[in-house]
Every structure is written in C-alpha cells, then in structure tokens.
Write a protein that holds these residues in place. Structure first.
Motif, PDB file in Angstrom:
ATOM      1  N   MET A  59      -6.478 -19.042  -5.293  1.00 23.25           N
ATOM      2  CA  MET A  59      -5.412 -17.970  -4.913  1.00 23.25           C
ATOM      3  C   MET A  59      -6.140 -16.439  -5.511  1.00 23.25           C
ATOM      4  O   MET A  59      -5.554 -15.511  -4.820  1.00 23.25           O
ATOM      5  N   SER A  60      -7.037 -16.480  -6.085  1.00 30.14           N
ATOM      6  CA  SER A  60      -7.556 -15.055  -6.706  1.00 30.14           C
ATOM      7  C   SER A  60      -8.594 -14.452  -5.868  1.00 30.14           C
ATOM      8  O   SER A  60      -9.193 -13.596  -6.621  1.00 30.14           O
ATOM      9  N   SER A  61      -8.832 -14.703  -4.416  1.00 30.88           N
ATOM     10  CA  SER A  61      -9.874 -13.956  -3.923  1.00 30.88           C
ATOM     11  C   SER A  61      -9.152 -12.679  -3.584  1.00 30.88           C
ATOM     12  O   SER A  61      -8.040 -12.433  -3.071  1.00 30.88           O
ATOM     13  N   ILE A  62      -9.742 -11.517  -3.637  1.00 24.35           N
ATOM     14  CA  ILE A  62      -9.302 -10.379  -3.518  1.00 24.35           C
ATOM     15  C   ILE A  62      -9.991  -9.395  -2.695  1.00 24.35           C
ATOM     16  O   ILE A  62     -11.286  -9.361  -2.691  1.00 24.35           O
ATOM     17  N   ILE A  63      -9.192  -8.787  -1.850  1.00 25.18           N
ATOM     18  CA  ILE A  63      -9.784  -7.976  -0.733  1.00 25.18           C
ATOM     19  C   ILE A  63      -9.284  -6.702  -0.640  1.00 25.18           C
ATOM     20  O   ILE A  63      -7.864  -6.760  -0.546  1.00 25.18           O
ATOM     21  N   CYS A  64      -9.700  -5.655  -0.917  1.00 25.98           N
ATOM     22  CA  CYS A  64      -9.245  -4.293  -0.639  1.00 25.98           C
ATOM     23  C   CYS A  64      -9.736  -3.440   0.491  1.00 25.98           C
ATOM     24  O   CYS A  64     -11.216  -3.489   0.305  1.00 25.98           O
ATOM     25  N   LYS A  65      -9.076  -2.943   1.233  1.00 25.57           N
ATOM     26  CA  LYS A  65      -9.751  -2.151   2.437  1.00 25.57           C
ATOM     27  C   LYS A  65      -9.027  -0.875   2.361  1.00 25.57           C
ATOM     28  O   LYS A  65      -7.869  -0.719   2.415  1.00 25.57           O
ATOM     29  N   ASP A  66     -10.204  -0.015   2.291  1.00 21.80           N
ATOM     30  CA  ASP A  66      -9.679   1.643   2.645  1.00 21.80           C
ATOM     31  C   ASP A  66      -8.669   2.162   1.761  1.00 21.80           C
ATOM     32  O   ASP A  66      -7.845   2.837   2.151  1.00 21.80           O
ATOM     33  N   LEU A  67      -8.779   1.847   0.541  1.00 19.11           N
ATOM     34  CA  LEU A  67      -7.593   2.148  -0.704  1.00 19.11           C
ATOM     35  C   LEU A  67      -7.651   3.663  -0.714  1.00 19.11           C
ATOM     36  O   LEU A  67      -8.696   4.063  -1.317  1.00 19.11           O
ATOM     37  N   CYS A  68      -6.441   4.301  -0.481  1.00 22.32           N
ATOM     38  CA  CYS A  68      -6.368   5.591  -1.069  1.00 22.32           C
ATOM     39  C   CYS A  68      -5.104   6.032  -1.847  1.00 22.32           C
ATOM     40  O   CYS A  68      -4.304   5.295  -1.484  1.00 22.32           O
ATOM     41  N   LYS A  69      -5.258   6.826  -2.747  1.00 20.80           N
ATOM     42  CA  LYS A  69      -4.129   7.203  -3.722  1.00 20.80           C
ATOM     43  C   LYS A  69      -4.412   8.696  -4.425  1.00 20.80           C
ATOM     44  O   LYS A  69      -5.251   8.832  -4.931  1.00 20.80           O
ATOM     45  N   THR A  70      -3.387   9.342  -4.336  1.00 17.90           N
ATOM     46  CA  THR A  70      -3.255  10.689  -4.839  1.00 17.90           C
ATOM     47  C   THR A  70      -2.240  10.880  -5.789  1.00 17.90           C
ATOM     48  O   THR A  70      -1.194  10.235  -5.555  1.00 17.90           O
ATOM     49  N   PHE A  71      -2.364  11.742  -6.835  1.00 17.53           N
ATOM     50  CA  PHE A  71      -1.196  12.076  -7.581  1.00 17.53           C
ATOM     51  C   PHE A  71      -1.054  13.619  -7.756  1.00 17.53           C
ATOM     52  O   PHE A  71      -2.047  14.099  -7.892  1.00 17.53           O
TER      53      PHE A  71
END
Length: 227
Positions: free
Chosen positions: A1-13
């Motif tokens: 269950m724990s394979s992790i894929i993050c694609k082009d993550l953007c986050k601003t505050f």
C-alpha cells in the motif's frame, strides 16, 4: 500500500502581504519499504511535503498517489479512512491526550476503528512492551519523560500496523541517547516489518540512519541520494 508517487506538487501560503512557496513543482517516487529522510532548513518545504503525503494538507495542484490510490482529490471521509488504516503519524509535539494513560492513548486509534476492548488491551500492552514501556501503561503523559512520551506516540502510530509511517522532526525534543533508541526502533520496524518511513528532519543524528536522503530548499528538491 505504501508506494508513493508525487507529481508536480505546488503549494503556496499567504503570510500577511507575502506569498510563501511551500512546494514548487515537486515530483518524487518512494517505493514500499524505503527509509527516507527529507532534510533542509526551516521553511524548505519538508513538513509541507510530509503533510501533503499524509493527506493532512492538500496541494494547490499536482497529484499524490499512495498504493495506487490518488489521495489529493479524495473526500474527507475516504481520506480519513485511508489514513486510519494505512498511515501512522509521529509528530515533534507528541499530541498525546493528557487525561488518558499511555495505554489509553495507544488504544484510542483502535477504538476509533471499532476494535473490541479485549483486543485493544492485548495489542496496546504488546506494543508498549515492544517500545520499552512495560510497567508504565497506567501513567499519564505528565508522569512520563519526553522520550517516554515520544515512545507512546510511536506505539500509537504503529499499533494498527500501518504500511507507511510519516514522522515530522521526531527527535527534536529528545536527548542523543533517546533519539538513538527511537531511530533504532524505526530501523527495526523498517527492516523486520517492511514499513515505509518518510522522516522530515534537520537533525544529522537522524540523517545518518536514512537509506535515502532528499534535500529540500525553497520548496524544491535540490538533491536525492542513496546512502
């Protein structure tokens, strides 16, 4: 269950008049059973990335896939359920419930998932023994040292046998001996139970345990090394 894929993550505050970039097009893949440390100075984005992977914070854009399930667009109920059964969290602030004993704090997660009282008691006592707190199960957090409180937090995180543990600065309030014991416990869980670990830290004592060290700065990944 724990394979992790993050694609082009953007986050601003928004901070007053200023826009702070938490994540700037971050892409990363973590395989099941890896032991990964995210390092970098304060404000580098490591905690923001950890919170996004854990579904505690949603990115502004991009995709997060854990065990084949895309979580960034899950509803609150489905996300809470996925976290409850698959992810353990260990925070710098232990987040223990002060009026509950060590055993009751560990049992809390199992109670939420509907486990019977007898099974909860059996599992919580077993896990407290594993983390070195046998005989302290009836103490409340105020009666425990910082290291012991962190062990309760770890026991709570691992009691439901998650496939992924996310730890945010887990050694920040611990002396070097206790920090070393905690990391030894993490390594054991990783090696013997194939639990995936992603740990955010700027503690060099923690980094030396990492099989993979990902360095972040200004919301970007600047280095990704196996060691």
């Amino acid at each position: 269950m724990s394979s992790i894929i993050c694609k082009d993550l953007c986050k601003t505050f928004q901070q007053g008049e200023e826009i702070i970039t938490g994540l700037d097009r971050v892409s990363i893949s973590i395989e099941k059973g890896e032991f990964v440390c995210l390092s970098g100075p304060s404000g580098s984005g490591k905690t923001t990335l950890l919170n996004a992977i854990g579904g505690l914070d949603k990115p502004d854009s991009g995709e997060i896939i854990i065990g084949g399930i895309r979580i960034d667009n899950l509803g609150k109920g489905a996300l809470a359920d996925m976290r409850l059964h698959n992810i353990g969290f260990v925070f710098q602030a232990y987040n223990l419930i002060p009026v509950l004993t060590a055993r009751e704090n560990v049992e809390f997660v199992m109670q939420v998932s509907g486990m019977s009282a007898s099974e909860r008691a059996q599992k919580s006592m077993k896990i407290l023994k594993e983390v070195g707190l046998e005989g302290m199960q009836d103490r409340r957090p105020a009666q425990l040292s910082g290291g012991q409180q962190q062990r309760v937090a770890v026991a709570r995180a691992i009691v439901s046998q998650p496939t992924l543990i996310l730890a945010d600065e887990p050694t920040a309030n611990l002396d070097s001996v206790t920090a070393s014991q905690l990391m030894g416990l993490f390594v054991e869980l990783n090696q013997h139970h194939n639990v995936t670990f992603v740990i955010s830290t700027h503690d060099v004592r923690v980094m030396k345990y990492a099989k993979r060290l990902i360095r972040m700065e200004d919301g970007k990944i600047i280095a990704d090394e196996n060691q």
